[in-house]
Enzyme design. Sequence first.
Site, PDB file in Angstrom:
ATOM      1  N   ARG A  87      27.053  33.386  53.904  1.00 37.70           N
ATOM      2  CA  ARG A  87      26.773  32.066  53.353  1.00 37.70           C
ATOM      3  C   ARG A  87      26.765  31.030  54.465  1.00 37.70           C
ATOM      4  O   ARG A  87      27.486  31.151  55.450  1.00 37.70           O
ATOM      5  CB  ARG A  87      27.845  31.682  52.316  1.00 37.70           C
ATOM      6  N   TYR A 214      20.236  36.104  52.172  1.00 35.70           N
ATOM      7  CA  TYR A 214      21.579  36.661  52.120  1.00 35.70           C
ATOM      8  C   TYR A 214      22.277  36.405  50.779  1.00 35.70           C
ATOM      9  O   TYR A 214      22.289  35.269  50.304  1.00 35.70           O
ATOM     10  CB  TYR A 214      22.468  36.125  53.273  1.00 35.70           C
ATOM     11  N   GLY A 216      25.201  35.502  48.824  1.00 37.68           N
ATOM     12  CA  GLY A 216      25.731  34.287  48.208  1.00 37.68           C
ATOM     13  C   GLY A 216      24.758  33.116  48.235  1.00 37.68           C
ATOM     14  O   GLY A 216      24.841  32.210  47.415  1.00 37.68           O
ATOM     15  N   LYS A 223      27.548  32.573  43.125  1.00 33.59           N
ATOM     16  CA  LYS A 223      28.293  31.384  43.557  1.00 33.59           C
ATOM     17  C   LYS A 223      27.626  30.103  43.053  1.00 33.59           C
ATOM     18  O   LYS A 223      28.310  29.153  42.689  1.00 33.59           O
ATOM     19  CB  LYS A 223      28.394  31.355  45.081  1.00 33.59           C
ATOM     20  N   HIS A 243      37.195  31.159  41.473  1.00 33.75           N
ATOM     21  CA  HIS A 243      36.915  32.234  42.438  1.00 33.75           C
ATOM     22  C   HIS A 243      38.068  33.238  42.380  1.00 33.75           C
ATOM     23  O   HIS A 243      38.886  33.306  43.285  1.00 33.75           O
ATOM     24  CB  HIS A 243      36.795  31.608  43.837  1.00 33.75           C
ATOM     25  N   SER A 265      37.305  33.926  50.440  1.00 37.80           N
ATOM     26  CA  SER A 265      36.348  34.990  50.726  1.00 37.80           C
ATOM     27  C   SER A 265      36.915  35.970  51.755  1.00 37.80           C
ATOM     28  O   SER A 265      37.502  35.558  52.755  1.00 37.80           O
ATOM     29  CB  SER A 265      35.065  34.371  51.267  1.00 37.80           C
ATOM     30  N   ALA A 266      36.719  37.251  51.476  1.00 35.83           N
ATOM     31  CA  ALA A 266      37.180  38.335  52.349  1.00 35.83           C
ATOM     32  C   ALA A 266      38.691  38.296  52.591  1.00 35.83           C
ATOM     33  O   ALA A 266      39.161  38.554  53.696  1.00 35.83           O
ATOM     34  CB  ALA A 266      36.402  38.344  53.668  1.00 35.83           C
ATOM     35  N   CYS A 267      39.460  37.953  51.570  1.00 36.77           N
ATOM     36  CA  CYS A 267      40.916  37.940  51.683  1.00 36.77           C
ATOM     37  C   CYS A 267      41.600  38.879  50.694  1.00 36.77           C
ATOM     38  O   CYS A 267      42.807  38.770  50.463  1.00 36.77           O
ATOM     39  CB  CYS A 267      41.449  36.523  51.550  1.00 36.77           C
ATOM     40  N   GLY A 268      40.851  39.797  50.065  1.00 40.84           N
ATOM     41  CA  GLY A 268      41.527  40.862  49.338  1.00 40.84           C
ATOM     42  C   GLY A 268      41.415  40.899  47.822  1.00 40.84           C
ATOM     43  O   GLY A 268      42.130  41.666  47.185  1.00 40.84           O
ATOM     44  N   ASP A 292      35.679  38.820  41.569  1.00 39.61           N
ATOM     45  CA  ASP A 292      35.283  37.618  42.326  1.00 39.61           C
ATOM     46  C   ASP A 292      35.274  36.327  41.512  1.00 39.61           C
ATOM     47  O   ASP A 292      35.539  35.270  42.063  1.00 39.61           O
ATOM     48  CB  ASP A 292      33.890  37.848  42.929  1.00 39.61           C
ATOM     49  N   ARG A 389      27.923  44.321  53.161  1.00 44.22           N
ATOM     50  CA  ARG A 389      28.331  44.313  51.751  1.00 44.22           C
ATOM     51  C   ARG A 389      27.750  45.496  50.983  1.00 44.22           C
ATOM     52  O   ARG A 389      26.743  46.075  51.386  1.00 44.22           O
ATOM     53  CB  ARG A 389      27.831  43.019  51.083  1.00 44.22           C
ATOM     54  N   ARG A 420      45.228  34.179  53.970  1.00 47.10           N
ATOM     55  CA  ARG A 420      45.346  35.027  55.144  1.00 47.10           C
ATOM     56  C   ARG A 420      46.096  34.206  56.178  1.00 47.10           C
ATOM     57  O   ARG A 420      45.526  33.343  56.840  1.00 47.10           O
ATOM     58  CB  ARG A 420      43.925  35.350  55.612  1.00 47.10           C
ATOM     59  N   TYR A 513      47.202  46.691  50.764  1.00 47.10           N
ATOM     60  CA  TYR A 513      46.405  47.538  49.869  1.00 47.10           C
ATOM     61  C   TYR A 513      47.239  48.017  48.667  1.00 47.10           C
ATOM     62  O   TYR A 513      47.866  47.198  48.017  1.00 47.10           O
ATOM     63  CB  TYR A 513      45.787  48.687  50.659  1.00 47.10           C
TER      64      TYR A 513
HETATM   65  P1  GTP Z   1      34.843  38.167  48.820  1.00 45.78           P
HETATM   66  O1  GTP Z   1      33.961  39.198  48.202  1.00 45.78           O
HETATM   67  O2  GTP Z   1      34.300  37.655  50.127  1.00 45.78           O
HETATM   68  O3  GTP Z   1      35.168  37.022  47.903  1.00 45.78           O
HETATM   69  O4  GTP Z   1      36.195  38.897  49.308  1.00 45.78           O
HETATM   70  P2  GTP Z   1      37.480  39.566  48.616  1.00 45.78           P
HETATM   71  O5  GTP Z   1      38.542  38.534  48.441  1.00 45.78           O
HETATM   72  O6  GTP Z   1      37.107  40.371  47.431  1.00 45.78           O
HETATM   73  O7  GTP Z   1      38.004  40.509  49.803  1.00 45.78           O
HETATM   74  P3  GTP Z   1      38.128  42.109  49.907  1.00 45.78           P
HETATM   75  O8  GTP Z   1      39.057  42.689  48.884  1.00 45.78           O
HETATM   76  O9  GTP Z   1      36.782  42.680  49.966  1.00 45.78           O
HETATM   77  O10 GTP Z   1      38.844  42.253  51.324  1.00 45.78           O
HETATM   78  C1  GTP Z   1      38.331  41.697  52.500  1.00 45.78           C
HETATM   79  C2  GTP Z   1      38.891  42.392  53.715  1.00 45.78           C
HETATM   80  O11 GTP Z   1      40.309  42.339  53.739  1.00 45.78           O
HETATM   81  C3  GTP Z   1      38.496  43.866  53.775  1.00 45.78           C
HETATM   82  O12 GTP Z   1      38.191  44.194  55.103  1.00 45.78           O
HETATM   83  C4  GTP Z   1      39.755  44.562  53.320  1.00 45.78           C
HETATM   84  O13 GTP Z   1      39.863  45.867  53.839  1.00 45.78           O
HETATM   85  C5  GTP Z   1      40.861  43.651  53.846  1.00 45.78           C
HETATM   86  N1  GTP Z   1      42.081  43.698  52.998  1.00 45.78           N
HETATM   87  C6  GTP Z   1      42.131  43.654  51.644  1.00 45.78           C
HETATM   88  N2  GTP Z   1      43.414  43.775  51.200  1.00 45.78           N
HETATM   89  C7  GTP Z   1      44.186  43.871  52.304  1.00 45.78           C
HETATM   90  C8  GTP Z   1      45.604  44.013  52.509  1.00 45.78           C
HETATM   91  O14 GTP Z   1      46.404  44.053  51.577  1.00 45.78           O
HETATM   92  N3  GTP Z   1      46.029  44.080  53.798  1.00 45.78           N
HETATM   93  C9  GTP Z   1      45.164  44.025  54.855  1.00 45.78           C
HETATM   94  N4  GTP Z   1      45.660  44.103  56.081  1.00 45.78           N
HETATM   95  N5  GTP Z   1      43.828  43.904  54.704  1.00 45.78           N
HETATM   96  C10 GTP Z   1      43.344  43.817  53.446  1.00 45.78           C
HETATM   97  C1  SPV Z   2      32.255  35.247  49.148  1.00 47.01           C
HETATM   98  O1  SPV Z   2      31.858  34.882  50.263  1.00 47.01           O
HETATM   99  O2  SPV Z   2      33.252  34.733  48.596  1.00 47.01           O
HETATM  100  C2  SPV Z   2      31.572  36.355  48.441  1.00 47.01           C
HETATM  101  C3  SPV Z   2      30.329  36.876  49.011  1.00 47.01           C
HETATM  102  O3  SPV Z   2      32.035  36.773  47.407  1.00 47.01           O
HETATM  103  S1  SPV Z   2      28.951  35.858  48.666  1.00 47.01           S
HETATM  104  O4  SPV Z   2      28.430  36.227  47.342  1.00 47.01           O
HETATM  105  O5  SPV Z   2      27.958  36.106  49.681  1.00 47.01           O
HETATM  106  O6  SPV Z   2      29.338  34.466  48.655  1.00 47.01           O
HETATM  107 MN    MN Z   3      33.857  35.653  46.777  1.00 43.81          MN
END
Ligand code: GTP
Ligand code: SPV
Ligand code: MN
Length: 609
Positions: A87, A214, A216, A223, A243, A265-268, A292, A389, A420, A513
Site C-alpha cells: 500500500r 497491488y 490493498g 481496505k 482492522h 499490518s503484518a503484526c500477527g 483482517d 502475499r 510490534r 505463534y
Molecule cells: P496484515 O495482513 O498485513 O494486516 O497482517 P497480519 O496482522 O495478519 O500479520 P500476520 O499474522 O500475517 O503476521 C505478519 C508477520 O509476523 C509474519 O511474518 C509472521 O510470521 C510474523 N508473526 C506473527 N505472529 C508472530 C509471533 O507471535 N511472533 C513473531 N516473532 N512473529 C510473528
Molecule cells: C494490510 O496491509 O493491513 C493488509 C494487506 O492487510 S493490504 O490488503 O494490502 O492492505
Molecule cells: Mn490488514
Amino acid sequence: MENLNTIKMENLNKYVNNYITNKYVLEFVNKSAEICNPDKIYFCDGLEEEKKFLTGEAVKSGELIELNQEKFPGCILHRTAINDVARTEHLTYICTTKKEDAGPTNNWKSPEDAYEELSGYFRDSMKGRTMYVIPFMMGVPGSKMNKIGVELTDSIYVVLNMRIMTHTGRIVADDIIENNFTKGLHSKGELNLEKRRICHFPEDNTIMSVNSGYGGNVLLGKKCLALRIASYLSRKEGWMAEHMFLADIQTPDGKKFYIAGAFPSACGKTNLSMLIPPESLSGYKVRVIGDDIAWMYIGDDSRLWAINPEAGFFGVVPGTNIKTNKNAMLTIKKNTIFTNVLLKEDNTVWWEGMEDPPDKGIDWKGDAWTKDMKDEKGNLVPGEHPNSRFTAPISQCPVVSHEFSNSKGVPISAILFGGRRESVVPIVYESFNWQHGVFIGASLRSETTAAAMGVGKVVRNDPMAMIPFCGYNMGDYFTNWLDIGKRMKFPPKIFFVNWFRKNREGKFLWPGYGENLRVIEWIIKRCDTFSNNKEKEAVETPVGYIPAADAINTKGIEISKQDIKELLNIDVQEWLKEADEIDKFFSKFDRMPKELIKELNNLRERLKK
Ligand code: GTP
Ligand code: SPV
Ligand code: MN
C-alpha cells in the site's frame, strides 16, 4: 432499460456477457467507459467457467503464471511491478468537502480537485484493454450489515482476487437496489508511482484507484470499502468497522469465547486467528472467523457482536511455514493466488523458511535466482518480497469456525490491541474499564512493516491499528468508540498484547505463534465471570492489570523466570516517555475527546506516584 438512451451506442457495442439491468450500475459503467475508453466491457458473472477463461487470458498475456497443477491445483502466481509492492499511504486520500472531516491523520483533497486530477489519469487508461465489471458484496450472506459494491477494473488479477476475497457475480448483482452500492473504479494505468492515487469519496460512496496493481490499493472491497468507507458510515450509523481478526476459542471444559484483535499490518492477526494450541494446552480449540476486518454492532443483549465481511485471506507469506502456521500452509495448497514469491523450476513456489531452498529459480522480480546469490553488501538475496502475499478462500482453512457463515456474527468477550514493540510494552496488560481501554487503543504505537511502501522502520502511532484505514477524522472515530461503550451494558474487556519484546541480544523474549495461546488463556480467564480465582491472577500497575507471577502457564516451554519478569516489566521512566509521545500525537487533534486527555493525565499521575 429506458435509461439506455443516455448510454452511448458505441459503449453498448462493447458489452460482453451483460446480464445487469440496474440502470445506475449501467450508468456508472458507461460514464467510466467514456473516460477510460476500454476496447471491451465484460460483465463478470462469478461462475466457475469464468475463472478458467480469465486465467487463460491472463496466462496468455503474461499477467499470471499457472503453477504446477498436480502439486498446486487451481493455483497461480502474479508478479507486481517493482515499484508496486505494498500500500502507498502517502498517495491515499480522503476526499471530503471539508478538510477537517478527513482529520489530521489522513491526506486530503477536495472532491472537486480530486475528480479533476483523476479524470486526467483515467483518460484512455483502458485503451486496448477490457474493462471488467465486478458486482461484489462485503458481509455474510443474510446479514443486515452487508454492503454491495461494483468495481470496474482493467486487471484480471483483481477480478480473480475479488472472486476469492468477496462474494461476486450474478448472485450479488440481483441484490442491488437502485443506486445503493459503492462505486469503485480501478485502472492499472501505466503503474506510474508519480501518478498513483487511491482516492475515497465517502460523501459520494465512491472509490477511485489508479496506477497501481497491488492488493490493498486495488481490491477495493477490502481496505477501501470495508474499512475506510465503512468506518465513515459506521460513525453515522452507530457501529464500528475495524482492522481486526476474529477468533472462536473453545476451552477444555467446552466454554466458548470470541475474541477480536487489532494489530497493525503484518503484526500477527492472521497467525493468531488460526493458531495451533501447544501440547500442554491441547484441550483448547482455536478456530478462525476472520483475519483482517471486523464489523461490530451492539446486539439486543447489549453486548458487542461482530462479523467478518471478507470471504478470503490476503495473508503475509514470509514467516509462514509448517512450524509457525500449519493451518495457513494447508489453506494455500489449492485455489490460491501467490503474489511476489519465488518460482521454482518445477513450477511450484518457495519462500524463505518454507522448506529447504531450491538451488535456483526465478525471483519475485522475474530475475534468475540462485540460493547463494548475494547483493552488493554480501547479504543473501531473498527470492520473495518481504510483503509477498497469498490469496485463499477462508473456507479452505482446516480450522474455519462454523460461525464464519453465521449472519448474526458472534458476541465478543475480549478486544485485543497489539503492537510490534522491542521494548517498553509488556507482553500483556488489561485495561481498567472501557474508557481506559479506548485510551489504550488510541495510544497504540508499533514498528512499521513492509505492508506499507516508503515508511521505513520506525515506531509510529497507529491508533486501533487504523491509522491507514480510518475514513474520517480520527478524533470523531475515538468519540464513536467511547459512545459505543456507553451504549453497552456488557462491553468486552480490552487488553494490549505484544509478542515482539526483545532481550539485550536482540532476540525475541517470547516464542510467539501457537504459544501465544498461553497469554490468551489468561485473557479468557479474566473474562470468565464464573472463574473464581481472577483477582489472584492479576496485579495492578500504573499501566493496567498484568498477570501475577505464575499466572501464565509456561509448562512445556523453556523460558526463564527472568525472561518472564522482563516480558512483564513496566519501567516508569520509559512509560513517562511513552506518555510524552502519546501526548504529542494527541495534540494533533482538534477533535480529541476530553475523556482520552483525562486518561492520559491519569496515566501520568499513576506513574509518578
Ligand atoms: P496484515 O495482513 O498485513 O494486516 O497482517 P497480519 O496482522 O495478519 O500479520 P500476520 O499474522 O500475517 O503476521 C505478519 C508477520 O509476523 C509474519 O511474518 C509472521 O510470521 C510474523 N508473526 C506473527 N505472529 C508472530 C509471533 O507471535 N511472533 C513473531 N516473532 N512473529 C510473528
Ligand atoms: C494490510 O496491509 O493491513 C493488509 C494487506 O492487510 S493490504 O490488503 O494490502 O492492505
Ligand atoms: Mn490488514
